[in-house]
Design a protein around this motif. Structure first.
Motif, PDB file in Angstrom:
ATOM      1  N   GLN A  69     -11.239 -20.609  30.392  1.00 47.09           N
ATOM      2  CA  GLN A  69     -12.394 -20.264  31.221  1.00 47.09           C
ATOM      3  C   GLN A  69     -12.308 -18.785  31.573  1.00 47.09           C
ATOM      4  O   GLN A  69     -11.258 -18.307  32.004  1.00 47.09           O
ATOM      5  CB  GLN A  69     -12.411 -21.114  32.482  1.00 47.09           C
ATOM      6  CG  GLN A  69     -13.611 -20.890  33.352  1.00 47.09           C
ATOM      7  CD  GLN A  69     -13.672 -21.884  34.509  1.00 47.09           C
ATOM      8  OE1 GLN A  69     -12.991 -22.882  34.538  1.00 47.09           O
ATOM      9  NE2 GLN A  69     -14.512 -21.574  35.483  1.00 47.09           N
ATOM     10  N   VAL A  70     -13.440 -18.077  31.412  1.00 44.29           N
ATOM     11  CA  VAL A  70     -13.470 -16.635  31.642  1.00 44.29           C
ATOM     12  C   VAL A  70     -14.604 -16.241  32.566  1.00 44.29           C
ATOM     13  O   VAL A  70     -15.611 -16.940  32.674  1.00 44.29           O
ATOM     14  CB  VAL A  70     -13.615 -15.844  30.310  1.00 44.29           C
ATOM     15  CG1 VAL A  70     -12.487 -16.149  29.355  1.00 44.29           C
ATOM     16  CG2 VAL A  70     -14.965 -16.100  29.653  1.00 44.29           C
ATOM     17  N   ALA A  71     -14.419 -15.114  33.223  1.00 46.82           N
ATOM     18  CA  ALA A  71     -15.511 -14.399  33.870  1.00 46.82           C
ATOM     19  C   ALA A  71     -15.878 -13.289  32.893  1.00 46.82           C
ATOM     20  O   ALA A  71     -15.038 -12.450  32.556  1.00 46.82           O
ATOM     21  CB  ALA A  71     -15.085 -13.822  35.213  1.00 46.82           C
ATOM     22  N   ALA A  72     -17.105 -13.325  32.399  1.00 48.47           N
ATOM     23  CA  ALA A  72     -17.571 -12.327  31.440  1.00 48.47           C
ATOM     24  C   ALA A  72     -18.516 -11.382  32.158  1.00 48.47           C
ATOM     25  O   ALA A  72     -19.539 -11.809  32.690  1.00 48.47           O
ATOM     26  CB  ALA A  72     -18.274 -13.006  30.274  1.00 48.47           C
ATOM     27  N   GLN A  73     -18.145 -10.106  32.181  1.00 50.35           N
ATOM     28  CA  GLN A  73     -19.020  -9.095  32.765  1.00 50.35           C
ATOM     29  C   GLN A  73     -19.661  -8.315  31.629  1.00 50.35           C
ATOM     30  O   GLN A  73     -18.966  -7.750  30.774  1.00 50.35           O
ATOM     31  CB  GLN A  73     -18.243  -8.143  33.668  1.00 50.35           C
ATOM     32  CG  GLN A  73     -19.149  -7.097  34.288  1.00 50.35           C
ATOM     33  CD  GLN A  73     -18.448  -6.233  35.317  1.00 50.35           C
ATOM     34  OE1 GLN A  73     -17.262  -6.364  35.561  1.00 50.35           O
ATOM     35  NE2 GLN A  73     -19.203  -5.336  35.930  1.00 50.35           N
ATOM     36  N   VAL A  74     -20.987  -8.293  31.624  1.00 53.35           N
ATOM     37  CA  VAL A  74     -21.761  -7.537  30.639  1.00 53.35           C
ATOM     38  C   VAL A  74     -22.729  -6.672  31.428  1.00 53.35           C
ATOM     39  O   VAL A  74     -23.616  -7.195  32.112  1.00 53.35           O
ATOM     40  CB  VAL A  74     -22.515  -8.472  29.661  1.00 53.35           C
ATOM     41  CG1 VAL A  74     -23.324  -7.652  28.669  1.00 53.35           C
ATOM     42  CG2 VAL A  74     -21.544  -9.394  28.935  1.00 53.35           C
ATOM     43  N   GLY A  75     -22.527  -5.366  31.362  1.00 47.03           N
ATOM     44  CA  GLY A  75     -23.309  -4.479  32.221  1.00 47.03           C
ATOM     45  C   GLY A  75     -22.988  -4.799  33.670  1.00 47.03           C
ATOM     46  O   GLY A  75     -21.823  -4.853  34.060  1.00 47.03           O
ATOM     47  N   ASN A  76     -24.016  -5.073  34.480  1.00 51.08           N
ATOM     48  CA  ASN A  76     -23.821  -5.402  35.899  1.00 51.08           C
ATOM     49  C   ASN A  76     -23.827  -6.899  36.172  1.00 51.08           C
ATOM     50  O   ASN A  76     -23.743  -7.313  37.319  1.00 51.08           O
ATOM     51  CB  ASN A  76     -24.908  -4.727  36.748  1.00 51.08           C
ATOM     52  CG  ASN A  76     -24.781  -3.219  36.730  1.00 51.08           C
ATOM     53  OD1 ASN A  76     -23.674  -2.683  36.736  1.00 51.08           O
ATOM     54  ND2 ASN A  76     -25.906  -2.528  36.682  1.00 51.08           N
ATOM     55  N   GLU A  77     -23.950  -7.712  35.127  1.00 47.96           N
ATOM     56  CA  GLU A  77     -23.998  -9.163  35.304  1.00 47.96           C
ATOM     57  C   GLU A  77     -22.636  -9.795  35.028  1.00 47.96           C
ATOM     58  O   GLU A  77     -21.918  -9.364  34.135  1.00 47.96           O
ATOM     59  CB  GLU A  77     -25.009  -9.785  34.342  1.00 47.96           C
ATOM     60  CG  GLU A  77     -26.438  -9.360  34.584  1.00 47.96           C
ATOM     61  CD  GLU A  77     -27.372 -10.025  33.604  1.00 47.96           C
ATOM     62  OE1 GLU A  77     -27.666 -11.225  33.778  1.00 47.96           O
ATOM     63  OE2 GLU A  77     -27.776  -9.343  32.648  1.00 47.96           O
ATOM     64  N   VAL A  78     -22.301 -10.837  35.790  1.00 49.77           N
ATOM     65  CA  VAL A  78     -21.072 -11.594  35.575  1.00 49.77           C
ATOM     66  C   VAL A  78     -21.454 -13.069  35.469  1.00 49.77           C
ATOM     67  O   VAL A  78     -22.206 -13.583  36.306  1.00 49.77           O
ATOM     68  CB  VAL A  78     -20.065 -11.403  36.733  1.00 49.77           C
ATOM     69  CG1 VAL A  78     -18.821 -12.253  36.506  1.00 49.77           C
ATOM     70  CG2 VAL A  78     -19.687  -9.938  36.886  1.00 49.77           C
TER      71      VAL A  78
END
Length: 139
Positions: A69-78
């Motif tokens: 399980q991951v927290a994926a941050q793309v730009g300003n979104e998580v």
């Protein structure tokens, strides 16, 4: 035919010079050097609490969470993604992946439209001594 068995690949260890939690084991199982024409791939593993490190890539990337399980941050979104989850990262958008579970995370990234990738990290990586990963320099 080109094939790769992710269960039998050798992984190199990378960590940030100034962030002990930016730590992964990774390899590029498919690149132009291996015969691909229109895509490349990266495979990496993260231990609990570790993260890949914020960076940009020279091509669009599809991240496939194979385990964990991951927290994926793309730009300003998580967002939270777990086994079977997909995360699309546009070309040149800063992103990071953090293991937020209790076990090892395994992720396959597939880059579209390019067989060589340049990744630019915010932090210098050890053992490379640079913040740039250029797959055109790999064999």
């Amino acid at each position: 035919m080109i094939t790769v068995d992710l269960n039998k690949i050798e992984l190199a260890e990378f960590r940030a010079k100034e962030d002990e939690k930016q730590h992964c084991k990774a390899t590029f199982p498919l690149l132009g050097a291996h015969g691909s024409k229109e895509l490349a791939s990266v495979y990496f593993e993260l231990e609990p609490g570790d993260h890949l490190g914020s960076h940009t890539d020279s091509a669009e990337e599809l991240l496939i969470v194979l385990e964990g399980q991951v927290a994926a941050q793309v730009g300003n979104e998580v967002i939270i993604a777990k086994k079977g989850g997909l995360v699309l990262v546009p070309k040149m958008v800063p992103h990071n992946i953090k293991n937020i579970g209790s076990g090892k995370v395994k992720v396959l990234g597939v880059f579209g439209g390019a067989n060589n990738i340049v990744a630019t990290f915010n932090q210098e990586l050890i053992p490379t001594g640079t913040n740039i990963v250029d797959t055109a320099m790999m064999s």
